[in-house]
Design an enzyme around this catalytic site. Structure first.
Site, PDB file in Angstrom:
ATOM      1  N   ASP A 184     -45.979-109.440 -29.570  1.00 35.21           N
ATOM      2  CA  ASP A 184     -47.039-109.949 -30.432  1.00 35.21           C
ATOM      3  C   ASP A 184     -48.372-109.231 -30.320  1.00 35.21           C
ATOM      4  O   ASP A 184     -49.358-109.673 -30.919  1.00 35.21           O
ATOM      5  CB  ASP A 184     -47.253-111.449 -30.173  1.00 35.21           C
ATOM      6  CG  ASP A 184     -47.643-111.742 -28.724  1.00 35.21           C
ATOM      7  OD1 ASP A 184     -47.570-110.836 -27.882  1.00 35.21           O
ATOM      8  OD2 ASP A 184     -48.003-112.901 -28.439  1.00 35.21           O
ATOM      9  N   GLU A 185     -48.450-108.129 -29.587  1.00 38.50           N
ATOM     10  CA  GLU A 185     -49.731-107.412 -29.537  1.00 38.50           C
ATOM     11  C   GLU A 185     -49.513-105.940 -29.249  1.00 38.50           C
ATOM     12  O   GLU A 185     -48.511-105.542 -28.652  1.00 38.50           O
ATOM     13  CB  GLU A 185     -50.673-108.024 -28.494  1.00 38.50           C
ATOM     14  CG  GLU A 185     -50.178-107.949 -27.073  1.00 38.50           C
ATOM     15  CD  GLU A 185     -51.194-108.472 -26.072  1.00 38.50           C
ATOM     16  OE1 GLU A 185     -52.399-108.168 -26.236  1.00 38.50           O
ATOM     17  OE2 GLU A 185     -50.790-109.170 -25.124  1.00 38.50           O
ATOM     18  N   ASP A 222     -53.494-108.527 -32.324  1.00 37.52           N
ATOM     19  CA  ASP A 222     -52.897-109.629 -31.577  1.00 37.52           C
ATOM     20  C   ASP A 222     -52.483-110.720 -32.558  1.00 37.52           C
ATOM     21  O   ASP A 222     -53.320-111.271 -33.273  1.00 37.52           O
ATOM     22  CB  ASP A 222     -53.909-110.169 -30.564  1.00 37.52           C
ATOM     23  CG  ASP A 222     -53.282-111.062 -29.514  1.00 37.52           C
ATOM     24  OD1 ASP A 222     -52.053-111.282 -29.577  1.00 37.52           O
ATOM     25  OD2 ASP A 222     -54.014-111.535 -28.627  1.00 37.52           O
TER      26      ASP A 222
END
Length: 363
Positions: free
Chosen positions: A112-113, A18
């Site tokens: 983003d993850e 993350d």
């Protein structure tokens, strides 16, 4: 003739990576004048929405999906930075290329993850923790950003682990500690249990994972329906979901269950707008837009209806989603029965042309 016993499958090694305050961190990386300052990616104004907030801004209570006017009141020194989605997408692709050095089993959740299954790669790299450390080091050295990582034997625990040491942290939950880690966790920290469900559980005397584990399956299903079976498994740190490669997202939705049944427009208009804001924020993170808005209503007797409208162009801004949702909800009021749940979904998604529309979500 004796039958050959099949050896059990090895425990999986799952990573959850993350990026820390991704959009905001990219802006601070690219503009040294913004480093150490409270910034919000988004646009100021009555229709603005925060897409991401730096950790300096989060200390004032600023967070993603918050109206820009509210964020500015909470943090008068807040600096608004216009979003650069093409840059975020390019950075995300570079991070994905680092993931691919270690495993082909990658499930991106957003820019983003992502989840990574590294079970088959342990022989080459020594341990899942070593892989996580190598990935974090490569992201810092090559991309110039910090990432948090969680390591465990299933997706649920890996996600909890990555949250445990944010920002810029690494945490491992091994099999022997999984159930105890979950038992000590407040219900509100469970990934997949929202504030309304957590409040309902608290009212039932369930405040921690240990309380949830003591609850019988029948009791949980009586109070939470099919989700009760999921909560029963999570309380035991059980999650058999695989890492899904190349998962295609078909819709983005949000819903809320009310503590008391609602009956009139004034009571429903605010949660409808809040749900539309959440959907718009999720579309921003995934860089998607959609042509169909659906409103779901569940009544006090658990009967459920949906109403949908397809638009001529793909949209992803909170204002349009809210307005369309209002047009769908108004004819259903006043209801003969109270409304216990309201949901908003954006579907018929596409990335093509989404950049222009997503900017509206923040403008």
């Amino acid at each position: 003739m004796a039958q050959r016993s099949e050896s059990p499958e090895p425990l999986r090694r799952i990573l959850h990576i993350d990026m820390d305050a991704f959009f905001a961190s990219v802006e601070q990386r690219d503009d040294p004048a913004l480093r150490g300052k409270p910034i919000a990616v988004g646009r100021a104004g009555t229709r603005g929405v925060v897409a991401a907030a730096s950790y300096e801004a989060r200390r004032f209570g600023v967070h993603s999906a918050m109206p820009s006017q509210v964020a500015a009141r909470k943090c008068p020194e807040l600096i608004f930075v216009p979003p650069r989605f093409e840059v975020y997408k390019a950075v995300s692709a570079a991070i994905g290329a680092i993931f691919a050095r270690y495993t082909p089993l990658i499930q991106p959740l957003s820019l983003d993850e992502a989840y990574l299954d590294v079970t088959a790669e342990i022989g080459r790299h020594g341990s899942a923790r070593a892989i996580a450390e190598a990935i974090r080091a490569a992201i810092r050295a090559e991309i110039g950003l910090a990432a948090s990582a969680g390591v465990s034997y299933n997706k649920f625990l890996a996600k909890l682990a990555s949250d445990h040491r944010k920002p810029d942290g690494l945490f491992v939950i091994p099999p022997r500690l999984g159930p105890d880690f979950v038992a000590a966790l407040p219900i509100g920290k469970f990934h997949g249990i929202g504030p309304v469900t957590a409040a309902r559980m608290n009212a039932l005397g369930i405040t921690t994972g240990a309380d949830l584990r003591r609850a019988e399956l029948g009791f949980l299903m009586a109070h939470f329906g099919k989700a009760g079976a999921l909560y029963h498994r999570l309380a035991r740190a059980e999650d058999d979901r695989p890492v899904e490669v190349a998962r295609v997202r078909k819709s983005i939705g949000a819903e809320t269950t009310f503590a008391l049944d609602l009956h009139d427009w004034d009571a429903l208009a605010v949660p409808l707008a809040a749900l539309a804001g959440k959907v718009a924020h999720a579309a921003t993170r995934h860089r998607l837009a959609g042509r169909t808005v659906t409103v779901k209503v569940k009544y006090a007797d658990f009967q459920q209806i949906t109403r949908a409208r397809s638009l001529t162009a793909a949209i992803a801004d909170a204002a349009t989603i809210t307005a369309t949702g209002q047009e769908l909800l108004r004819p259903l009021l006043p209801p003969r029965r109270g409304i216990r749940l309201l949901g908003v979904t954006l579907s018929h998604l596409a990335e093509e042309g989404a950049g222009r529309q997503l900017a509206l979500a923040l403008g």
